[in-house]
Design a protein around this motif. Structure first.
Motif, PDB file in Angstrom:
ATOM      1  N   LYS A  65      38.907  35.360  36.690  1.00 16.16           N
ATOM      2  CA  LYS A  65      38.944  33.981  36.215  1.00 16.16           C
ATOM      3  C   LYS A  65      39.610  33.903  34.839  1.00 16.16           C
ATOM      4  CE  LYS A  65      35.874  30.052  35.432  1.00 16.16           C
ATOM      5  NZ  LYS A  65      34.491  29.585  35.462  1.00 16.16           N
ATOM      6  N   MET A  66      39.258  34.819  33.951  1.00 14.69           N
ATOM      7  CA  MET A  66      39.817  34.842  32.602  1.00 14.69           C
ATOM      8  C   MET A  66      41.337  35.089  32.643  1.00 14.69           C
ATOM      9  SD  MET A  66      38.999  37.526  29.494  1.00 14.69           S
ATOM     10  CE  MET A  66      39.725  38.859  30.444  1.00 14.69           C
ATOM     11  N   TYR A  67      41.780  36.089  33.431  1.00 13.25           N
ATOM     12  CA  TYR A  67      43.210  36.396  33.519  1.00 13.25           C
ATOM     13  C   TYR A  67      43.978  35.223  34.116  1.00 13.25           C
ATOM     14  CZ  TYR A  67      42.123  41.226  32.319  1.00 13.25           C
ATOM     15  OH  TYR A  67      41.702  42.356  31.675  1.00 13.25           O
ATOM     16  N   PHE A  68      43.396  34.558  35.112  1.00 12.52           N
ATOM     17  CA  PHE A  68      44.044  33.392  35.699  1.00 12.52           C
ATOM     18  C   PHE A  68      44.219  32.303  34.647  1.00 12.52           C
ATOM     19  CE2 PHE A  68      43.658  29.147  37.509  1.00 12.52           C
ATOM     20  CZ  PHE A  68      44.791  29.127  38.305  1.00 12.52           C
ATOM     21  N   GLN A  69      43.171  32.049  33.879  1.00 20.43           N
ATOM     22  CA  GLN A  69      43.241  31.013  32.847  1.00 20.43           C
ATOM     23  C   GLN A  69      44.275  31.367  31.782  1.00 20.43           C
ATOM     24  OE1 GLN A  69      39.109  30.788  31.716  1.00 20.43           O
ATOM     25  NE2 GLN A  69      38.670  29.230  33.285  1.00 20.43           N
ATOM     26  N   TYR A  70      44.355  32.639  31.385  1.00 29.04           N
ATOM     27  CA  TYR A  70      45.385  33.078  30.433  1.00 29.04           C
ATOM     28  C   TYR A  70      46.783  32.775  30.975  1.00 29.04           C
ATOM     29  CZ  TYR A  70      42.129  35.836  27.507  1.00 29.04           C
ATOM     30  OH  TYR A  70      41.125  36.247  26.669  1.00 29.04           O
TER      31      TYR A  70
END
Length: 80
Positions: A65-70
């Motif tokens: 989720k974090m990498y997608f948001q980045y």
């Protein structure tokens, strides 16, 4: 032309569609990284040299989720 069938390909021998991997030296990804990563083969057809493998994600759901948001928020998206 594209999309038209041309018939069955020629067989390597009377019993085999492709040259055996043992004689050609062809390695599968799962064999090259044995011990480092786990590849689960869902298709393993040696005679036709057809393989499909799945590698489980090494990331937790929150990391994904974090990498997608980045990527989503940190990219200057261009549209034609």
């Amino acid at each position: 032309s594209k999309g038209k069938e041309k018939g069955a390909p020629a067989k390597f021998s009377q019993d085999l569609w492709e040259e055996p991997r043992k004689s050609s030296g062809l390695k599968l990804v799962g064999e090259l990284c044995a011990g480092h990563a786990r590849w689960d083969y869902v298709v393993r057809d040696e005679a036709r040299r057809s393989f499909a493998a799945v590698h489980p994600s090494p990331f937790a759901r929150e990391q994904c989720k974090m990498y997608f948001q980045y990527a989503r928020d940190g990219t200057d998206w261009k549209q034609p």
